[in-house]
Design a protein around this motif. Structure first.
Motif, short mmCIF file in Angstrom:
data_model
loop_
_atom_site.label_atom_id
_atom_site.label_comp_id
_atom_site.label_asym_id
_atom_site.label_seq_id
_atom_site.Cartn_x
_atom_site.Cartn_y
_atom_site.Cartn_z
N ASP A 301 0.81 -1.21 0.00
CA ASP A 301 0.00 0.00 0.00
C ASP A 301 0.85 1.27 0.00
O ASP A 301 0.42 2.32 -0.48
CB ASP A 301 -0.94 0.00 1.21
N GLY A 302 2.07 1.16 0.51
CA GLY A 302 2.93 2.34 0.55
C GLY A 302 3.74 2.56 -0.71
O GLY A 302 4.57 3.47 -0.75
N VAL A 303 3.55 1.74 -1.74
CA VAL A 303 4.36 1.82 -2.96
C VAL A 303 3.53 2.41 -4.10
O VAL A 303 2.58 1.79 -4.57
CB VAL A 303 4.90 0.43 -3.36
N ALA A 304 3.91 3.59 -4.55
CA ALA A 304 3.20 4.21 -5.67
C ALA A 304 3.56 3.54 -6.98
O ALA A 304 2.71 3.30 -7.85
CB ALA A 304 3.51 5.70 -5.74
N ARG A 335 1.49 -0.68 -8.99
CA ARG A 335 0.95 0.65 -9.28
C ARG A 335 -0.02 1.04 -8.18
O ARG A 335 -1.01 0.32 -7.91
CB ARG A 335 0.21 0.66 -10.63
N ASP A 336 0.25 2.14 -7.52
CA ASP A 336 -0.64 2.67 -6.48
C ASP A 336 -1.01 1.60 -5.44
O ASP A 336 -2.17 1.45 -5.06
CB ASP A 336 -1.91 3.26 -7.12
#
Length: 368
Positions: A301-304, A335-336
């Motif tokens: 969740d913290g990776v854009a 992604r997001d």
């Protein structure tokens, strides 16, 4: 001569040779005398399982690997029982009975000129633990086989992993290789001193780095623990007679300890011999990157934007354990905070302390 008299004579001759060789100027740190017994906890003896049952266990998993495009399938199980006795002039008496059990599956798929491999739970030799046949059953080879076969076939049509600098999320299996190569070997103190270089090279570290060198971010905590249940590096005492004990290697990103022997350090505890006729050397025990908090989904969740890497495929690292390159069997675009398209032939590279300095988050114990 495999008789009591032959063994007695061999032992006496060995003692005579030792006396004739004279004393070494080197001194070992003292160790307390005592008797130690360690036996791997086993619920089901793997050697009591019939060959027919083992073969059927493999065949059932292999049948489930079949998938259009898969051209080679394999499944295997393994078991090892090792009995070790150590008697030293320090008064240490040791009896070890170690049992390892494990297994794995693999599917190789092809499409046009693309060939891809998918393994579970790990490539090459699968996964093993100090345990009985119950560990093989817990792996769930048949349960996971359909997924592995399907992914092998899908990889032959997947896009190649694009080049670039990005965030990587690394699964626990690949992380074991990362820790082993870029933290374990360089912190073996005989390599740091340069007194052992043949087995796995030397080290980029120096003795003066202890307590000073920033190895990684504050989230990086690495522990050497030969008492860990199921660990292949678990024992009662090491092969110099030093009792097993957990020790910090990296604490909040700072180099806090080395893997040592009685010759290199007063503590010792990491000396291990491959067999009776090989001298022990400093060899990592169970080396753990301690977990953080949260689930895999929360980690993503913290990776854009980034890449999720799973299952080791290849490894390369220089003799000082500094510059590394790892390949994984499979990857997914991130992604997001969500997994996107499957990617093949993913390789990531870095320099050990720079890589660990970028450690931003760790999943919790459930993912460890």
């Amino acid at each position: 001569r495999l008789t009591a008299a032959g063994a007695d004579e061999a032992a006496r001759r060995a003692c005579d040779f030792a006396r004739a060789a004279g004393r070494s100027e080197r001194r070992l740190a003292p160790v307390a005398p005592g008797a130690h017994v360690f036996r791997t906890p086993v619920e089901r003896d793997p050697f009591a399982v019939s060959l027919e049952d083992k073969i059927e266990h493999c065949l059932a998993a292999e049948r489930s690997l079949k998938h259009p495009g898969v051209i080679v399938t394999s499944a295997f199980v393994r078991a090892l029982r090792e009995t070790k006795t150590l008697l030293t002039t320090d008064g240490v008496e040791l009896e070890h009975e170690l049992v390892e059990s494990g297994g794995g599956i693999e599917a190789i798929a092809a499409h046009d000129d693309v060939v891809q491999q998918r393994s579970y739970p790990a490539a090459y030799t699968g996964s093993s633990a100090q345990a009985g046949w119950e560990y093989v059953e817990e792996l769930g080879l048949e349960r996971e086989a359909a997924r592995i076969g399907e992914q092998a076939a899908a990889l032959t049509r997947a896009d190649e992993c694009p080049a670039g600098r990005t965030t990587v999320v690394i699964d626990s299996e690949q992380m074991t290789a990362q820790v082993h190569e870029s933290v374990g070997h360089p912190t073996e103190l005989d390599r740091v001193y340069g007194t052992e270089a043949a087995y796995a090279g030397t080290s980029f570290l120096a003795p003066s780095n202890l307590g000073e060198l920033r190895y990684g971010s504050e989230l990086m905590n690495v522990t050497a623990d030969p008492t860990t249940p199921l660990g292949l590096g678990t024992f009662a005492v090491d092969d110099e007679g030093v009792p097993a004990a957990a020790a910090p290697i990296v604490a909040e990103g700072i180099l806090s300890g080395f893997l040592t022997s009685r010759e290199t350090d007063e503590r010792g505890g990491s000396m291990r011999a491959e067999t009776w006729n090989r001298m022990p050397l400093v060899r990592m025990t169970n080396l753990h990157l301690e977990p953080g908090a949260g689930s895999f989904e929360e980690l993503l969740d913290g990776v854009a934007e980034g890449v999720y890497l799973e299952t080791n495929k290849s490894w390369s690292i220089d003799d000082k354990r500094l510059n590394f390159q790892f390949g994984t069997q499979i990857a997914w675009e991130i992604r997001d905070g969500k997994l996107g398209r499957m990617l093949r032939d993913a390789v990531y590279t870095g320099i050990s302390p720079q890589f660990w300095a970028g450690l931003d988050a760790l999943a919790g114990p459930a993912e460890w």
